[in-house]
Scaffold this active site. Structure first.
Site, mmCIF file in Angstrom:
data_model
loop_
_atom_site.group_PDB
_atom_site.id
_atom_site.type_symbol
_atom_site.label_atom_id
_atom_site.label_comp_id
_atom_site.label_asym_id
_atom_site.label_seq_id
_atom_site.Cartn_x
_atom_site.Cartn_y
_atom_site.Cartn_z
ATOM 1 C CD GLU A 11 -7.822 -14.661 4.612
ATOM 2 O OE1 GLU A 11 -7.874 -15.287 3.782
ATOM 3 O OE2 GLU A 11 -8.913 -14.675 5.722
ATOM 4 C CB SER B 11 -2.387 -13.020 7.432
ATOM 5 O OG SER B 11 -3.510 -13.219 7.302
ATOM 6 C CE1 TYR C 61 -3.690 -8.704 4.077
ATOM 7 C CE2 TYR C 61 -4.436 -11.080 4.640
ATOM 8 C CZ TYR C 61 -3.774 -10.004 4.848
ATOM 9 O OH TYR C 61 -3.678 -9.614 6.234
HETATM 10 N N1 LIG Z 1 -6.238 -7.334 11.634
HETATM 11 C C1 LIG Z 1 -6.288 -8.692 11.558
HETATM 12 O O1 LIG Z 1 -6.964 -9.531 11.894
HETATM 13 C C2 LIG Z 1 -5.121 -9.249 10.932
HETATM 14 C C3 LIG Z 1 -4.638 -10.600 10.863
HETATM 15 C C4 LIG Z 1 -3.510 -11.054 10.164
HETATM 16 C C5 LIG Z 1 -2.433 -10.022 9.675
HETATM 17 N N2 LIG Z 1 -3.043 -8.907 9.767
HETATM 18 C C6 LIG Z 1 -1.693 -7.797 9.156
HETATM 19 O O2 LIG Z 1 -1.257 -7.030 10.192
HETATM 20 C C7 LIG Z 1 -1.204 -5.549 9.638
HETATM 21 C C8 LIG Z 1 -1.912 -4.760 10.535
HETATM 22 O O3 LIG Z 1 -3.398 -4.911 10.155
HETATM 23 P P1 LIG Z 1 -4.534 -4.084 10.621
HETATM 24 O O4 LIG Z 1 -5.844 -4.665 11.085
HETATM 25 O O5 LIG Z 1 -3.988 -2.928 11.696
HETATM 26 O O6 LIG Z 1 -4.602 -3.213 9.261
HETATM 27 P P2 LIG Z 1 -5.094 -1.812 9.101
HETATM 28 O O7 LIG Z 1 -5.799 -1.118 10.174
HETATM 29 O O8 LIG Z 1 -5.894 -1.908 7.503
HETATM 30 O O9 LIG Z 1 -3.723 -1.084 8.884
HETATM 31 C C9 LIG Z 1 -2.911 -1.044 7.837
HETATM 32 C C10 LIG Z 1 -2.037 0.385 7.508
HETATM 33 O O10 LIG Z 1 -1.251 0.202 6.442
HETATM 34 C C11 LIG Z 1 -0.993 1.456 6.109
HETATM 35 N N3 LIG Z 1 -0.463 1.463 4.436
HETATM 36 C C12 LIG Z 1 -1.066 0.707 3.628
HETATM 37 N N4 LIG Z 1 -0.683 0.656 2.456
HETATM 38 C C13 LIG Z 1 0.494 1.205 2.804
HETATM 39 C C14 LIG Z 1 1.695 1.810 1.971
HETATM 40 N N5 LIG Z 1 1.947 1.610 0.786
HETATM 41 N N6 LIG Z 1 2.745 2.378 2.575
HETATM 42 C C15 LIG Z 1 2.630 2.571 3.971
HETATM 43 N N7 LIG Z 1 1.578 2.197 4.735
HETATM 44 C C16 LIG Z 1 0.802 1.707 4.025
HETATM 45 C C17 LIG Z 1 -2.425 2.090 6.074
HETATM 46 O O11 LIG Z 1 -1.982 3.246 6.402
HETATM 47 P P3 LIG Z 1 -2.127 4.678 5.561
HETATM 48 O O12 LIG Z 1 -3.325 4.890 5.367
HETATM 49 O O13 LIG Z 1 -1.415 5.677 6.208
HETATM 50 O O14 LIG Z 1 -1.403 4.177 4.373
HETATM 51 C C18 LIG Z 1 -2.982 1.377 7.123
HETATM 52 O O15 LIG Z 1 -3.600 2.101 8.175
HETATM 53 C C19 LIG Z 1 -1.517 -5.644 8.225
HETATM 54 O O16 LIG Z 1 -0.406 -5.913 7.349
HETATM 55 C C20 LIG Z 1 -2.459 -6.917 8.124
HETATM 56 O O17 LIG Z 1 -2.517 -7.371 6.598
HETATM 57 C C21 LIG Z 1 -4.159 -8.252 10.288
#
Ligand SMILES: NC(=O)c1ccc[n+]([C@@H]2O[C@H](COP(=O)([O-])OP(=O)(O)OC[C@H]3O[C@@H](n4cnc5c(N)ncnc54)[C@H](OP(=O)(O)O)[C@@H]3O)[C@@H](O)[C@H]2O)c1
Length: 348
Positions: free
Chosen positions: A136, A134, A157
């Site tokens: 971040e 990320s 984070y």
């Molecule tokens: N969106 C952005 O702007 C951005 C930017 C940079 C990096 N990222 C990274 O990219 C990834 C995807 O982002 P996103 O926006 O799609 O995030 P999101 O919508 O919050 O999805 C993350 C998923 O991770 C799962 N999760 C959380 N804890 C878990 C655990 N202990 N074991 C298994 N699954 C788990 C959750 O599913 P459950 O509810 O089923 O647990 C959730 O649906 C993340 O790693 C985020 O940090 C995002």
């Protein structure tokens, strides 16, 4: 040979778009999710319907597993035998990581280690691994940021993602694994979680139009971010794992706007002045802020041929239109309704 992709975090924003993309390319896709007390598969329910998951040959299935539970990861790897693993699962909210630091570090830093270690121990040599790193991680490092910019994380984070970034590289260097990082700048969509500022704004505007809300409470409006569209970014994620060698890539639009700009653009689409509807509160201020993120994705452009298609204006309109549609309004109807609103002044 049919490619087999394991996606952690498949019920999340990026997981749902990535599953769609890979299924459209003919992959067999397995997602993992944690048990929740209430069903939360809304973002992928259409995929269950499209690719019947009760059939043994089904191309899309979801299994319960958890990044904090090594045995569940070993089991799904053993049973599914993926050729590509996309680790998107995370406690992904920066603000909440100040309140749940320990579990954020466990899921986001030790979680990828458990997964990498399980792949390595399985002896499967050709599995390709993607880690969702990320912007971040750059934290207080001044913009623009690229693959050579020092990390200065400003939250649990950010720290957790730096640890996972280096663990991914370590598995590449020490064990010769195909393990790559995508360093993604903020990316949003109509599927973005409701407690992220962009979606909170568009969702609240739709509530205001529907007469369900008077004002939105927000924190720091001066934060500058590089916002892209999740649907574009999962294409970049896929390209990172198709590259000839494992490597680390920034994905970003190269354009930077403030939260204030996002308010101006979205309220402006309905002819409204955001200042009539927003209250600033310290409740959302964070102990340490990331002032400005602006990505330089020239390496991804040059090496992977990746370009984002959706830019700031298009993203704002897509998100607002999505939230209005869920309440039965087109943009045009919402504009007409907006013209009749009498803002309740004060509090900003
Ligand atoms: N969106 C952005 O702007 C951005 C930017 C940079 C990096 N990222 C990274 O990219 C990834 C995807 O982002 P996103 O926006 O799609 O995030 P999101 O919508 O919050 O999805 C993350 C998923 O991770 C799962 N999760 C959380 N804890 C878990 C655990 N202990 N074991 C298994 N699954 C788990 C959750 O599913 P459950 O509810 O089923 O647990 C959730 O649906 C993340 O790693 C985020 O940090 C995002």
């Amino acid at each position: 040979m049919t490619k087999r992709a394991l996606i952690t975090g498949v019920v999340g924003q990026d997981g749902s778009y990535l599953a769609e993309l890979l299924l459209s390319k003919g992959y067999v896709v397995r997602g993992i999710t944690r048990r929740a007390s209430y069903p939360h598969t809304q973002r992928i329910d259409h995929l269950f319907k499209q690719y019947d998951d009760r059939d043994a040959e089904a191309r899309f299935r979801v299994t319960y597993a958890d990044l904090t539970d090594s045995s569940s990861l070993q089991n799904v790897l053993h049973e599914f035998q993926p050729t590509e693993v996309y680790n998107l699962a995370a406690q992904s909210h920066v603000g909440i990581s100040f309140e749940t630091g320990e579990s954020t570090l466990d899921i986001n830093a030790i979680g990828p280690f458990r997964l990498l270690d399980a792949i390595r121990s399985s002896g499967a040599k050709d599995v390709r691994f993607y880690q969702a790193s990320s912007s971040e991680m750059f934290g207080a490092s001044p913009p623009p940021q690229n693959e050579l910019t020092p990390f200065l994380p400003q939250s649990p984070y950010g720290v957790s993602k730096v640890a996972a970034f280096y663990l991914t590289r370590l598995h590449r260097i020490a064990y010769g694994m195909f393990a790559s990082n995508g360093i993604l700048f903020n990316h949003e969509s109509p599927r973005r979680g409701l407690n992220f500022v962009t979606r909170k704004i568009t969702y609240s505007i739709a509530q205001i139009i529907a007469g369900e809300l008077d004002r939105i409470e927000l924190g720091n409006l001066d934060a500058k971010r590089d916002w892209g569209f999740s649907g574009d970014y999962v294409e970049g994620i896929w390209r990172i794992l198709q590259h000839t060698e494992p490597d680390d890539f920034v994905l970003a639009t190269g354009e930077m706007y403030t939260v204030r700009d996002f308010l101006g653009q979205t309220f402006g689409l309905l002819g409204l002045d955001w200042e009539d509807f927003v209250t600033i509160t310290d409740r959302y201020r964070r102990p340490a802020e990331v002032p400005a993120l602006l990505g330089d994705a020239s390496k991804a452009r040059r090496v992977l041929g990746w370009e984002p298609k959706v830019h700031f204006g298009g993203l704002c309109e897509m998100m607002l239109a999505g939230d209005l549609a869920a309440r039965g309004f087109t943009l045009e109807q919402a504009r007409t309704k907006a013209a009749t609103l009498t803002p309740k002044r004060g509090g900003a």
